[in-house]
Design a protein around this motif. Structure first.
Motif, PDB file in Angstrom:
ATOM      1  N   LEU A 242       0.814  -5.275   9.127  1.00  0.00           N
ATOM      2  CA  LEU A 242      -0.487  -5.619   9.702  1.00  0.00           C
ATOM      3  C   LEU A 242      -1.601  -5.357   8.689  1.00  0.00           C
ATOM      4  O   LEU A 242      -2.597  -6.087   8.626  1.00  0.00           O
ATOM      5  N   ASN A 243      -1.400  -4.327   7.893  1.00  0.00           N
ATOM      6  CA  ASN A 243      -2.387  -3.967   6.888  1.00  0.00           C
ATOM      7  C   ASN A 243      -2.624  -5.101   5.887  1.00  0.00           C
ATOM      8  O   ASN A 243      -3.725  -5.260   5.375  1.00  0.00           O
ATOM      9  N   MET A 244      -1.578  -5.911   5.666  1.00  0.00           N
ATOM     10  CA  MET A 244      -1.746  -7.017   4.731  1.00  0.00           C
ATOM     11  C   MET A 244      -2.790  -8.005   5.232  1.00  0.00           C
ATOM     12  O   MET A 244      -3.521  -8.599   4.447  1.00  0.00           O
ATOM     13  N   PHE A 245      -2.883  -8.150   6.546  1.00  0.00           N
ATOM     14  CA  PHE A 245      -3.907  -9.041   7.093  1.00  0.00           C
ATOM     15  C   PHE A 245      -5.297  -8.464   6.834  1.00  0.00           C
ATOM     16  O   PHE A 245      -6.256  -9.193   6.589  1.00  0.00           O
ATOM     17  N   MET A 246      -5.403  -7.136   6.916  1.00  0.00           N
ATOM     18  CA  MET A 246      -6.678  -6.482   6.623  1.00  0.00           C
ATOM     19  C   MET A 246      -7.073  -6.736   5.164  1.00  0.00           C
ATOM     20  O   MET A 246      -8.209  -7.082   4.864  1.00  0.00           O
ATOM     21  N   ILE A 247      -6.086  -6.552   4.289  1.00  0.00           N
ATOM     22  CA  ILE A 247      -6.377  -6.735   2.866  1.00  0.00           C
ATOM     23  C   ILE A 247      -6.778  -8.184   2.607  1.00  0.00           C
ATOM     24  O   ILE A 247      -7.766  -8.455   1.930  1.00  0.00           O
ATOM     25  N   ALA A 248      -6.024  -9.118   3.208  1.00  0.00           N
ATOM     26  CA  ALA A 248      -6.303 -10.532   2.981  1.00  0.00           C
ATOM     27  C   ALA A 248      -7.714 -10.891   3.432  1.00  0.00           C
ATOM     28  O   ALA A 248      -8.349 -11.773   2.871  1.00  0.00           O
ATOM     29  N   ASN A 249      -8.225 -10.187   4.447  1.00  0.00           N
ATOM     30  CA  ASN A 249      -9.570 -10.485   4.927  1.00  0.00           C
ATOM     31  C   ASN A 249     -10.627  -9.613   4.278  1.00  0.00           C
ATOM     32  O   ASN A 249     -11.761  -9.572   4.739  1.00  0.00           O
ATOM     33  N   ASP A 250     -10.236  -8.863   3.241  1.00  0.00           N
ATOM     34  CA  ASP A 250     -11.201  -8.049   2.528  1.00  0.00           C
ATOM     35  C   ASP A 250     -11.835  -7.008   3.454  1.00  0.00           C
ATOM     36  O   ASP A 250     -12.973  -6.597   3.273  1.00  0.00           O
ATOM     37  N   SER A 251     -11.070  -6.595   4.494  1.00  0.00           N
ATOM     38  CA  SER A 251     -11.656  -5.701   5.487  1.00  0.00           C
ATOM     39  C   SER A 251     -11.588  -4.259   5.029  1.00  0.00           C
ATOM     40  O   SER A 251     -10.670  -3.852   4.321  1.00  0.00           O
ATOM     41  N   SER A 252     -12.571  -3.483   5.472  1.00  0.00           N
ATOM     42  CA  SER A 252     -12.600  -2.077   5.075  1.00  0.00           C
ATOM     43  C   SER A 252     -11.563  -1.258   5.826  1.00  0.00           C
ATOM     44  O   SER A 252     -11.314  -0.110   5.482  1.00  0.00           O
ATOM     45  N   ALA A 253     -10.969  -1.832   6.887  1.00  0.00           N
ATOM     46  CA  ALA A 253      -9.978  -1.068   7.635  1.00  0.00           C
ATOM     47  C   ALA A 253      -8.625  -1.046   6.944  1.00  0.00           C
ATOM     48  O   ALA A 253      -7.724  -0.358   7.390  1.00  0.00           O
ATOM     49  N   ALA A 254      -8.474  -1.806   5.853  1.00  0.00           N
ATOM     50  CA  ALA A 254      -7.233  -1.717   5.088  1.00  0.00           C
ATOM     51  C   ALA A 254      -7.071  -0.276   4.625  1.00  0.00           C
ATOM     52  O   ALA A 254      -8.031   0.342   4.180  1.00  0.00           O
ATOM     53  N   ILE A 255      -5.874   0.243   4.765  1.00  0.00           N
ATOM     54  CA  ILE A 255      -5.691   1.667   4.473  1.00  0.00           C
ATOM     55  C   ILE A 255      -5.801   1.902   2.965  1.00  0.00           C
ATOM     56  O   ILE A 255      -5.168   1.211   2.180  1.00  0.00           O
ATOM     57  N   PRO A 256      -6.656   2.830   2.534  1.00  0.00           N
ATOM     58  CA  PRO A 256      -6.794   3.078   1.099  1.00  0.00           C
ATOM     59  C   PRO A 256      -5.502   3.667   0.547  1.00  0.00           C
ATOM     60  O   PRO A 256      -4.774   4.361   1.273  1.00  0.00           O
ATOM     61  N   PHE A 257      -5.246   3.389  -0.706  1.00  0.00           N
ATOM     62  CA  PHE A 257      -3.995   3.810  -1.320  1.00  0.00           C
ATOM     63  C   PHE A 257      -3.818   5.326  -1.237  1.00  0.00           C
ATOM     64  O   PHE A 257      -2.751   5.817  -0.873  1.00  0.00           O
ATOM     65  N   GLY A 258      -4.893   6.062  -1.506  1.00  0.00           N
ATOM     66  CA  GLY A 258      -4.817   7.521  -1.488  1.00  0.00           C
ATOM     67  C   GLY A 258      -4.422   8.048  -0.115  1.00  0.00           C
ATOM     68  O   GLY A 258      -3.588   8.961   0.008  1.00  0.00           O
ATOM     69  N   THR A 259      -5.004   7.460   0.934  1.00  0.00           N
ATOM     70  CA  THR A 259      -4.678   7.891   2.297  1.00  0.00           C
ATOM     71  C   THR A 259      -3.214   7.617   2.608  1.00  0.00           C
ATOM     72  O   THR A 259      -2.525   8.442   3.221  1.00  0.00           O
ATOM     73  N   LEU A 260      -2.753   6.448   2.173  1.00  0.00           N
ATOM     74  CA  LEU A 260      -1.359   6.093   2.414  1.00  0.00           C
ATOM     75  C   LEU A 260      -0.434   7.114   1.752  1.00  0.00           C
ATOM     76  O   LEU A 260       0.524   7.606   2.362  1.00  0.00           O
ATOM     77  N   ILE A 261      -0.755   7.455   0.505  1.00  0.00           N
ATOM     78  CA  ILE A 261       0.061   8.438  -0.219  1.00  0.00           C
ATOM     79  C   ILE A 261       0.030   9.783   0.508  1.00  0.00           C
ATOM     80  O   ILE A 261       1.057  10.442   0.679  1.00  0.00           O
ATOM     81  N   LEU A 262      -1.168  10.152   0.994  1.00  0.00           N
ATOM     82  CA  LEU A 262      -1.297  11.422   1.693  1.00  0.00           C
ATOM     83  C   LEU A 262      -0.389  11.444   2.928  1.00  0.00           C
ATOM     84  O   LEU A 262       0.380  12.384   3.147  1.00  0.00           O
ATOM     85  N   ILE A 263      -0.460  10.362   3.730  1.00  0.00           N
ATOM     86  CA  ILE A 263       0.343  10.322   4.951  1.00  0.00           C
ATOM     87  C   ILE A 263       1.832  10.320   4.607  1.00  0.00           C
ATOM     88  O   ILE A 263       2.626  11.049   5.202  1.00  0.00           O
ATOM     89  N   LEU A 264       2.182   9.510   3.606  1.00  0.00           N
ATOM     90  CA  LEU A 264       3.596   9.461   3.213  1.00  0.00           C
ATOM     91  C   LEU A 264       4.079  10.822   2.747  1.00  0.00           C
ATOM     92  O   LEU A 264       5.196  11.230   3.056  1.00  0.00           O
ATOM     93  N   SER A 265       3.216  11.547   2.018  1.00  0.00           N
ATOM     94  CA  SER A 265       3.723  12.824   1.513  1.00  0.00           C
ATOM     95  C   SER A 265       3.799  13.851   2.635  1.00  0.00           C
ATOM     96  O   SER A 265       4.727  14.657   2.645  1.00  0.00           O
ATOM     97  N   ILE A 266       2.868  13.839   3.590  1.00  0.00           N
ATOM     98  CA  ILE A 266       3.037  14.772   4.719  1.00  0.00           C
ATOM     99  C   ILE A 266       4.328  14.432   5.454  1.00  0.00           C
ATOM    100  O   ILE A 266       5.091  15.307   5.858  1.00  0.00           O
ATOM    101  N   TRP A 267       4.559  13.137   5.580  1.00  0.00           N
ATOM    102  CA  TRP A 267       5.750  12.720   6.323  1.00  0.00           C
ATOM    103  C   TRP A 267       7.023  13.205   5.618  1.00  0.00           C
ATOM    104  O   TRP A 267       7.898  13.817   6.225  1.00  0.00           O
TER     105      TRP A 267
END
Ligand SMILES: *[C@@H]1O[C@H](CO)[C@@H](O)[C@H](O)[C@H]1NC(C)=O
Ligand SMILES: *[C@@H]1O[C@H](CO)[C@@H](O)[C@H](O)[C@H]1NC(C)=O
Length: 624
Positions: A413-438
């Protein structure tokens, strides 16, 4: 004194707590944090947040280059935010506004000089205006708002203000002048901000020489899509004293529509739950008691005319097909259920006030990641009781399967956000943070839970399972797997759908949701109805000698997620006017995520209730 208090039964405490929490919401008191005190002429920063619209699913960054808003010197700096608020698309930056405590200002310029918007950006902005995007500012941690009257005549501060207006001919014009009214309250000589209102205007050639006096008379500022447009951004600041105290400043912002309807629906579901409880109680007390007495007496005489649920005692705890998947779902269901309960408790007690933006999703996410220890534990124990032996596979599937599937779907779903240049696309740093907590916290916790679960003894089962499975007789239509599960989902859905409606409204229309005590009570009723309906339908099926309850009890209550999904389709067609395919995809994508969680939560409740019930009733009959 202490002794007397100890004698008060628990149930009374719970009751008092509930009433207290109700009182809290009605007064909308939250723990609001610590107030900022200002002195006269202190600079008051305005933060800007992403632009949102309820006609699309895409927030846009305030400093998205298409908008051409004025930037502070040296470029904007991003503000720190909570995880949840980032996931929900908030992006905070500073702004170039110069505003000082108690200093009225007229006709200030936002930018150095004029702004020029070229044809391409003009087209982008005009489209956003037609989609009714809202600009969101934050001043002293409260949102800038439009003031409006609700249907029942109360003043409501509705967060944000329009990016532009649409004139009588349907042409978009940009708002380039703002009257900013800041309400302050004096507390012992200290100044505090208690409300921020913005009146936007679209004015071509604002009369700067005359203190912007032509606000009401001038022509609108349109953006041409064939040639660059040059105009200026201006603002007035008006400070007004307000009687509103700092602690209650959020009251205006919180939209509690039709409290009466809400009460009514809650009482409605309460009655449904009560009726169900009555039915279950009747079965347990009358039918079951009679059954048990008769069964136990019959044992002494002859075994010939056994009937009803006792007949299947040799099969009822026979492990189902796909016991691995069932245990994995149960483990994840318990994890999500605990997350909901704890978050709701925090919310009802007022710890998650709207003043800390994004605190609810943050808390949910963190609890979800932490509670994976329970998912490992429960999954292992349930797998063991069904006679499963692939312990390692079970732990790995529990840790990865459900969260992994949700994550992959979310990234899709995030790819649709990115494609629309939306700010709700998850930033890379946040993604890494969530992945590392996980991977570093959540998955190890799940394995530890699984390890402890396997080490524990098997849950004791009151009856032995026969070698040869018994033939299941032909069932009447309404007791077959799918029809009876679908029947089961209706009542829990009825208990919770009004809350789902309010949550959807608050997410899509960006209202501040604060009616947590309703949600909490609704959730309690949901738990009770899920448990009871599963028990009830399972009992009927056992009486007609269908002993395949493992999956069925899960799906019976879980099927209310199916109704919620149907409801989200209805909501889409009646309430929303999304104008793009990708918004629609996002809407249904997030509905599916929500409903999947709902499915495993409701299913888990139904399953464990039924499991408990079966252990109880088979424990009470004598079998030789
Ligand atoms: C600012 O202007 C408003 C409206 O003109 C007025 O009511 C208010 O007293 C003024 N505030 C100050 C601090 O001068
Ligand atoms: C800004 O634009 C106005 C017309 O909209 C013009 O009169 C003014 O001179 C311009 N100012 C600057 C600094 O370019």
């Amino acid at each position: 004194m202490k002794n007397i208090y100890h004698k008060v039964p628990n149930i009374v405490n719970v009751f008092i707590l509930t009433i207290l929490s109700l009182g809290w919401t009605v007064n909308a008191i939250n723990f609001p944090g610590v107030p900022n005190n200002y002195n006269i002429n202190d600079k008051i920063p305005i933060l800007v947040n992403s632009l949102v619209s309820s006609n699309t699913a895409f927030p846009y960054d305030y400093y998205n280059e298409h908008f051409g808003f004025c930037q502070p010197e040296g470029g904007p700096t991003a503000k720190k935010e909570s995880l949840g608020s980032i996931l929900f698309g908030d992006r905070l930056y500073d702004s170039p506004f110069d505003i000082y405590m108690l200093k009225n200002d007229t006709c200030q310029s936002q930018c150095k000089g004029n702004v020029t918007i070229d044809e391409v950006n003009a087209k982008f902005i005009n489209e956003r205006i037609l989609e009714q995007y809202n600009v969101r500012w934050i001043v002293d941690n409260i949102p800038a708002a439009r003031s409006m009257l609700t249907d029942d005549g109360k003043v409501l501060y509705s967060e944000g203000f329009e990016l532009g207006l649409i004139d009588e001919a349907g042409k978009p014009a940009i708002n380039n002048h703002f009257d900013i009214q800041i309400e302050y309250h004096i507390n012992n000589g200290r100044y505090r901000i208690v409300g921020v209102l913005v009146w936007p205007y679209s004015i071509k050639n604002i009369d700067r020489a005359n203190n912007c006096a032509n606000i009401d008379s001038a022509e609108h500022q349109y953006l041409s899509e064939t040639e660059p447009t040059t105009f200026s951004y201006t603002f007035n600041v008006i400070w007004t004293q307000s009687p509103v105290a700092w602690v209650t400043r959020w009251d205006h912002y919180i939209y509690n529509p039709d409290v009466e309807t809400h009460w009514f629906s809650l009482i409605n579901s309460f009655i449904i739950a009560l009726m169900l409880t009555g039915m279950v109680a009747m079965i347990i007390i009358r039918t079951l008691r009679k059954d048990i007495i008769r069964y136990n007496r019959m044992d002494l005489e002859d075994q010939q005319d056994e009937y009803g649920w006792k007949l299947v005692h040799g099969d009822v705890f026979r492990a189902p097909f796909h016991r691995m998947w069932l245990s994995v779902l149960l483990g994840n269901g318990v994890q999500s259920l605990l997350m909901c309960i704890v978050t709701l408790c925090f919310a009802v007690l007022g710890f998650l006030s709207p003043a800390s933006r994004g605190s609810i999703p943050t808390v949910m996410l963190l609890f979800y990641l932490l509670f994976s220890c329970f998912s490992g534990y429960i999954s292992a124990r349930m797998y063991k009781v069904q006679g499963g032996e692939g312990y390692k596979r079970n732990a790995i599937f529990t840790a990865f399967l459900f969260p992994g599937a949700i994550l992959v779907f979310y990234l899709f779903l995030n790819m649709f956000m990115i494609a629309n240049d939306s700010s709700a696309a998850i930033p890379f740093g946040t993604l890494i943070l969530i992945l590392s907590i996980w991977t570093l916290v959540s998955i190890p916790l799940c394995f530890i839970g699984a390890f402890i679960g396997f080490r524990k003894g098997t849950i004791s089962i009151p009856v032995r399972t026969n070698q040869i499975p018994r033939q299941v007789p032909d069932q009447p239509f309404y007791l077959r797997f799918i029809p009876s599960s679908l029947i089961g989902g209706i009542l829990p859905f009825g208990a919770i759908f009004i809350e789902v409606f309010y949550i959807m409204n608050s997410i899509i229309f960006h209202h501040i949701y604060s009616i947590f005590s309703f949600l909490f009570l609704g959730f309690l009723i949901l738990i009770v109805t899920c448990a009871e309906i599963s028990i009830l339908i399972c009992y009927f099926r056992l009486c007609s000698e269908d002993y395949r309850w493992w999956w069925h009890s899960f799906v019976t209550s879980g099927s209310c997620a199916f109704y919620i999904f149907l409801y989200s389709i209805l909501y889409y067609y009646t309430k929303l006017s999304f104008d793009s395919f990708s918004s629609t995809v996002l809407y249904f994508g997030f509905s599916i995520i929500f409903c999947s969680f709902f499915f495993i939560i409701a299913g888990t409740i139904g399953f464990f209730a039924t499991f408990w019930f079966l252990k109880k009733i088979y424990n009470s009959i004598k079998i030789d």
